[in-house]
Scaffold this active site. Sequence first.
Site, PDB file in Angstrom:
ATOM      1  N   ARG A 123       3.079   2.997  10.386  1.00 24.86           N
ATOM      2  CA  ARG A 123       1.688   3.405  10.129  1.00 24.86           C
ATOM      3  C   ARG A 123       0.743   2.742  11.131  1.00 24.86           C
ATOM      4  O   ARG A 123      -0.394   2.406  10.811  1.00 24.86           O
ATOM      5  CB  ARG A 123       1.282   3.101   8.689  1.00 24.86           C
ATOM      6  CG  ARG A 123       2.255   3.675   7.659  1.00 24.86           C
ATOM      7  CD  ARG A 123       1.867   3.337   6.238  1.00 24.86           C
ATOM      8  NE  ARG A 123       3.004   3.547   5.328  1.00 24.86           N
ATOM      9  CZ  ARG A 123       3.049   3.158   4.065  1.00 24.86           C
ATOM     10  NH1 ARG A 123       2.004   2.520   3.533  1.00 24.86           N
ATOM     11  NH2 ARG A 123       4.111   3.382   3.313  1.00 24.86           N
TER      12      ARG A 123
ATOM     13  N   HIS B  91      -0.798   8.252   3.898  1.00 28.07           N
ATOM     14  CA  HIS B  91       0.484   8.052   3.229  1.00 28.07           C
ATOM     15  C   HIS B  91       0.479   8.532   1.789  1.00 28.07           C
ATOM     16  O   HIS B  91       1.349   9.296   1.364  1.00 28.07           O
ATOM     17  CB  HIS B  91       0.886   6.577   3.272  1.00 28.07           C
ATOM     18  CG  HIS B  91       2.151   6.279   2.528  1.00 28.07           C
ATOM     19  ND1 HIS B  91       2.163   5.928   1.186  1.00 28.07           N
ATOM     20  CD2 HIS B  91       3.454   6.313   2.920  1.00 28.07           C
ATOM     21  CE1 HIS B  91       3.409   5.754   0.794  1.00 28.07           C
ATOM     22  NE2 HIS B  91       4.215   5.973   1.813  1.00 28.07           N
TER      23      HIS B  91
ATOM     24  N   GLU C 194       6.359  11.425   9.873  1.00 30.93           N
ATOM     25  CA  GLU C 194       6.916  11.728   8.551  1.00 30.93           C
ATOM     26  C   GLU C 194       6.073  12.784   7.850  1.00 30.93           C
ATOM     27  O   GLU C 194       4.863  12.617   7.664  1.00 30.93           O
ATOM     28  CB  GLU C 194       6.982  10.478   7.675  1.00 30.93           C
ATOM     29  CG  GLU C 194       7.543  10.785   6.297  1.00 30.93           C
ATOM     30  CD  GLU C 194       7.622   9.600   5.365  1.00 30.93           C
ATOM     31  OE1 GLU C 194       7.796   9.826   4.138  1.00 30.93           O
ATOM     32  OE2 GLU C 194       7.486   8.456   5.830  1.00 30.93           O
TER      33      GLU C 194
ATOM     34  N   LYS D  47       5.261  14.434   4.486  1.00 31.02           N
ATOM     35  CA  LYS D  47       5.378  14.010   3.092  1.00 31.02           C
ATOM     36  C   LYS D  47       5.504  15.211   2.160  1.00 31.02           C
ATOM     37  O   LYS D  47       4.719  16.166   2.244  1.00 31.02           O
ATOM     38  CB  LYS D  47       4.142  13.195   2.687  1.00 31.02           C
ATOM     39  CG  LYS D  47       3.844  12.006   3.590  1.00 31.02           C
ATOM     40  CD  LYS D  47       4.822  10.874   3.384  1.00 31.02           C
ATOM     41  CE  LYS D  47       4.608  10.199   2.056  1.00 31.02           C
ATOM     42  NZ  LYS D  47       5.485   9.002   1.915  1.00 31.02           N
TER      43      LYS D  47
END
Length: 244
Positions: A8, A49, A110, A112
């Site tokens: 991150r 996130h 990524e 999610k």
Amino acid sequence: MTRVVAHRGNSWVAPQNTLAAFEAAARGGAHCIELDVQLTSDGHVVVIHDDTLDATTTGSGWLKDTTLAEVRDLDAGSWFSPAYAGQRVPLLDEVIELLLRHPSLDLLCEVKGEWTPDEAVRVTRPLRAAGLADRVVVQSFWPGTVGALRTADPDLRRGLLLGDVGPDVLGLCAALDVVMANPHGLLLQQDPSLVARLHDAGLRVAVWTLDEPTDWAAAVALGVDEIITDRPDHLAGWLAGGAV
């Protein structure tokens, strides 16, 4: 050489998943930044996130119920430090601009949750259009999402995140045609042969999220290709110092 992946961004010194954290990772010697993308209610790709806004912004509630304009009006930095007040939840397009300014910096992206191919193309298309395909791996915990990313852009490199390892993990990786299988650090402790088995299957391995030198040393000894860490500047210095 073990590569340093900034989890991150450099989230030890700047608020996670912000442009400030990504710039800090570039300055701190990271080879790659890792980040998370999700969709707003009106279909825009943003970097955050959590499924909710509460932990890392001045907002609250579900991201999926929030428009881009509403998300962009939030402060995503002051929770970490007053010095970062005014940081915003980034757009994927802003991260692409940052990567173009830092040509030595790669991206581990990524995705999610569960995405359809039509949704996945909102990630793959701008990365491809910017000429970043050889610097990017898109990944997910969700096999269906990895499959959607393959449909959206079959030639863009993909990875599968591993929170656990079942007996069919190598078959699943083969079926999804991924280039990376990226396990939690605890899995390496539980099964030290895992990295070798993944390598034997032709896969690269990035382990997450390791922040201490003892864990770095163990991962390097097992032959991991990349270490995902909240402390990329520390890891880069540790590796440069010949600690292993």
